[in-house]
Design a protein around this motif. Sequence first.
Motif, mmCIF file in Angstrom:
data_model
loop_
_atom_site.group_PDB
_atom_site.id
_atom_site.type_symbol
_atom_site.label_atom_id
_atom_site.label_comp_id
_atom_site.label_asym_id
_atom_site.label_seq_id
_atom_site.Cartn_x
_atom_site.Cartn_y
_atom_site.Cartn_z
ATOM 1 N N GLU A 127 0.846 -1.187 0.000
ATOM 2 C CA GLU A 127 0.000 0.000 0.000
ATOM 3 C C GLU A 127 0.887 1.246 0.000
ATOM 4 O O GLU A 127 2.086 1.163 0.295
ATOM 5 C CB GLU A 127 -0.914 0.002 1.223
ATOM 6 C CG GLU A 127 -1.853 -1.190 1.284
ATOM 7 C CD GLU A 127 -2.822 -1.117 2.451
ATOM 8 O OE1 GLU A 127 -2.745 -0.148 3.243
ATOM 9 O OE2 GLU A 127 -3.659 -2.037 2.580
ATOM 10 N N PRO A 128 0.322 2.409 -0.318
ATOM 11 C CA PRO A 128 1.125 3.631 -0.304
ATOM 12 C C PRO A 128 1.824 3.877 1.042
ATOM 13 O O PRO A 128 2.915 4.434 1.079
ATOM 14 C CB PRO A 128 0.093 4.723 -0.605
ATOM 15 C CG PRO A 128 -0.944 4.038 -1.438
ATOM 16 C CD PRO A 128 -1.028 2.660 -0.866
ATOM 17 N N GLU A 129 1.216 3.429 2.142
ATOM 18 C CA GLU A 129 1.805 3.629 3.466
ATOM 19 C C GLU A 129 2.174 2.309 4.133
ATOM 20 O O GLU A 129 2.392 2.275 5.351
ATOM 21 C CB GLU A 129 0.825 4.405 4.359
ATOM 22 C CG GLU A 129 0.431 5.766 3.820
ATOM 23 C CD GLU A 129 1.625 6.706 3.669
ATOM 24 O OE1 GLU A 129 2.556 6.617 4.499
ATOM 25 O OE2 GLU A 129 1.626 7.510 2.719
ATOM 26 N N GLY A 135 2.536 -5.223 7.884
ATOM 27 C CA GLY A 135 1.565 -5.310 8.964
ATOM 28 C C GLY A 135 0.827 -4.005 9.204
ATOM 29 O O GLY A 135 -0.141 -3.967 9.970
ATOM 30 N N ALA A 136 1.275 -2.931 8.556
ATOM 31 C CA ALA A 136 0.623 -1.626 8.707
ATOM 32 C C ALA A 136 -0.513 -1.435 7.714
ATOM 33 O O ALA A 136 -0.972 -0.313 7.483
ATOM 34 C CB ALA A 136 1.654 -0.510 8.536
ATOM 35 N N THR A 137 -0.993 -2.516 7.132
ATOM 36 C CA THR A 137 -2.088 -2.468 6.160
ATOM 37 C C THR A 137 -3.240 -1.604 6.676
ATOM 38 O O THR A 137 -3.716 -1.780 7.804
ATOM 39 C CB THR A 137 -2.608 -3.897 5.884
ATOM 40 O OG1 THR A 137 -1.577 -4.631 5.236
ATOM 41 C CG2 THR A 137 -3.839 -3.875 5.006
ATOM 42 N N ARG A 138 -3.707 -0.680 5.815
ATOM 43 C CA ARG A 138 -4.828 0.181 6.172
ATOM 44 C C ARG A 138 -6.126 -0.212 5.480
ATOM 45 O O ARG A 138 -7.209 0.203 5.908
ATOM 46 C CB ARG A 138 -4.499 1.633 5.824
ATOM 47 C CG ARG A 138 -3.355 2.211 6.649
ATOM 48 C CD ARG A 138 -3.147 3.677 6.336
ATOM 49 N NE ARG A 138 -2.077 4.261 7.136
ATOM 50 C CZ ARG A 138 -1.718 5.542 7.078
ATOM 51 N NH1 ARG A 138 -2.339 6.365 6.245
ATOM 52 N NH2 ARG A 138 -0.737 6.003 7.849
ATOM 53 N N ARG A 173 -7.672 -5.433 6.630
ATOM 54 C CA ARG A 173 -7.785 -5.564 8.082
ATOM 55 C C ARG A 173 -9.238 -5.866 8.473
ATOM 56 O O ARG A 173 -10.157 -5.174 8.041
ATOM 57 C CB ARG A 173 -7.301 -4.283 8.753
ATOM 58 C CG ARG A 173 -7.048 -4.414 10.242
ATOM 59 C CD ARG A 173 -6.313 -3.201 10.781
ATOM 60 N NE ARG A 173 -4.965 -3.116 10.250
ATOM 61 C CZ ARG A 173 -3.938 -3.832 10.687
ATOM 62 N NH1 ARG A 173 -4.109 -4.697 11.685
ATOM 63 N NH2 ARG A 173 -2.740 -3.680 10.165
ATOM 64 N N THR A 174 -9.413 -6.910 9.265
ATOM 65 C CA THR A 174 -10.721 -7.279 9.810
ATOM 66 C C THR A 174 -10.619 -7.317 11.329
ATOM 67 O O THR A 174 -9.533 -7.089 11.898
ATOM 68 C CB THR A 174 -11.166 -8.654 9.292
ATOM 69 O OG1 THR A 174 -10.211 -9.656 9.718
ATOM 70 C CG2 THR A 174 -11.248 -8.665 7.773
ATOM 71 N N ASP A 175 -11.731 -7.597 11.998
ATOM 72 C CA ASP A 175 -11.706 -7.662 13.468
ATOM 73 C C ASP A 175 -10.729 -8.719 13.966
ATOM 74 O O ASP A 175 -10.170 -8.616 15.064
ATOM 75 C CB ASP A 175 -13.108 -7.959 14.010
ATOM 76 C CG ASP A 175 -14.067 -6.791 13.826
ATOM 77 O OD1 ASP A 175 -13.583 -5.663 13.598
ATOM 78 O OD2 ASP A 175 -15.296 -7.015 13.880
ATOM 79 N N GLU A 176 -10.501 -9.758 13.152
ATOM 80 C CA GLU A 176 -9.618 -10.862 13.560
ATOM 81 C C GLU A 176 -8.150 -10.598 13.258
ATOM 82 O O GLU A 176 -7.284 -11.368 13.656
ATOM 83 C CB GLU A 176 -10.043 -12.149 12.850
ATOM 84 C CG GLU A 176 -11.441 -12.632 13.188
ATOM 85 C CD GLU A 176 -12.509 -11.937 12.358
ATOM 86 O OE1 GLU A 176 -13.694 -12.244 12.567
ATOM 87 O OE2 GLU A 176 -12.166 -11.089 11.504
ATOM 88 N N GLY A 177 -7.863 -9.531 12.545
ATOM 89 C CA GLY A 177 -6.499 -9.236 12.109
ATOM 90 C C GLY A 177 -6.482 -8.987 10.614
ATOM 91 O O GLY A 177 -7.475 -8.534 10.041
ATOM 92 N N GLY A 228 -4.434 -13.873 7.001
ATOM 93 C CA GLY A 228 -3.797 -13.282 5.836
ATOM 94 C C GLY A 228 -2.327 -12.960 6.021
ATOM 95 O O GLY A 228 -1.526 -13.110 5.092
ATOM 96 N N PHE A 229 -1.948 -12.509 7.235
ATOM 97 C CA PHE A 229 -0.549 -12.153 7.470
ATOM 98 C C PHE A 229 0.352 -13.369 7.321
ATOM 99 O O PHE A 229 1.375 -13.323 6.639
ATOM 100 C CB PHE A 229 -0.405 -11.523 8.861
ATOM 101 C CG PHE A 229 0.899 -10.820 9.081
ATOM 102 C CD1 PHE A 229 1.064 -9.505 8.682
ATOM 103 C CD2 PHE A 229 1.972 -11.468 9.672
ATOM 104 C CE1 PHE A 229 2.279 -8.842 8.880
ATOM 105 C CE2 PHE A 229 3.180 -10.818 9.872
ATOM 106 C CZ PHE A 229 3.333 -9.503 9.471
ATOM 107 N N ARG A 230 -0.027 -14.468 7.930
ATOM 108 C CA ARG A 230 0.769 -15.699 7.823
ATOM 109 C C ARG A 230 0.804 -16.197 6.385
ATOM 110 O O ARG A 230 1.827 -16.706 5.908
ATOM 111 C CB ARG A 230 0.193 -16.780 8.742
ATOM 112 C CG ARG A 230 0.299 -16.477 10.213
ATOM 113 C CD ARG A 230 -0.055 -17.686 11.057
ATOM 114 N NE ARG A 230 -1.402 -18.177 10.776
ATOM 115 C CZ ARG A 230 -2.501 -17.699 11.352
ATOM 116 N NH1 ARG A 230 -2.411 -16.710 12.232
ATOM 117 N NH2 ARG A 230 -3.683 -18.219 11.071
#
Length: 379
Positions: A127-129, A135-138, A173-177, A228-230
Amino acid sequence: MTVEFSPEHEQLRSVVADFVAGEVAPNAAAWDREERFPLEAVRTMGKLGLFGIPFPSRYGGGDGDFTSLCIAIEEVAKADSSLAITLSAGVGLGASPIYRFGTDAQRERWLPALVRGEALGAFGLTEPEAGSDAGATRTRAERVADRWRLRGEKAYITNSGTPITSVVTVTARTDEGISAFIVPAGTAGLTVLPSYRKLGWRASDTHGIVLEDAEVGDDALLGAPGAGFRQFLATLDEGRVAIAALALGLQEACLREGLEWAKARNAFGGPIGRFQAIAFKLADLEVAVEASRHLVYRAAWLRDQGRPFAREAAIAKLYATEAAVSAAREATQILGGAGFIEDTPVARYYRDAKILEIGEGTSEIQRLVIARSLGLSPS
């Protein structure tokens, strides 16, 4: 471990080399100059089975191993990095996450066309940021009744805007991560931005994408919520080896062009290759190629054996990509003024090389992974 290839590996290498010599090498400069996505060459790679190499035959794949995929990427990269990354990303980022983490229904829906090379998939992580700090996915996915509503923006997404792109898997990003979602091309609210003007990889398709209340069903969730992160970390380990294979092919191309020039170019009464200044550059390139080959195919072998390979993937990616940048610089130096002119392929190789130290994890991230494997905790 000694790098040894099976007869099947060598046969594949020969098939891909013939395709590259006949259809890629004669056209790569024009594709680059015109910044044109080589759709017909991509379709030919599909007919040759390259997009299906590591997938089961039930989906139309070749039942091959990861080493075979690396061989194909290496051979294509000897002539054109843009086409090589199209193959690498189409398999590793487009089809592989769906195969590894998808349900049977998701696999049946998406994989056959991706595996045949009739469609391409993309993977929206950056993402742009949020680049190295993934892990900083917005981007967010909000539950709305029995659907998911996605909002956010992704950047530098390979294969996201081709005429045959069928799907983009995005992290949100969801409530679960952080979760992953399969978003079909053409989904309302999914906008593919104009293509980037790039230093290199100019024939590769690269866009930003915007998700503005793009809605997908429950069947679009890839894996469990919060997984998703894993998933993308596992995806990147394979991708790093594939990029290292691409870098190996680019090094070999630089060595080839530099060696031909050193033998053909005359100065001060004979070929310039007789001077130590030139001969030693080429000797160093040969050493780097051999070292890269060992690192790439050891990491691929570990992956094929089902053994841990994240450390080896980082080592291969770091060494081979930095060696490719050096190889392109040295090949340009050997050619002198001719190497600075776009009429010679080394100018394109020079432009194509730099991104290798950035994509699929920067060199700095690879050093971080390696340092942590040594028991260190660098900040």
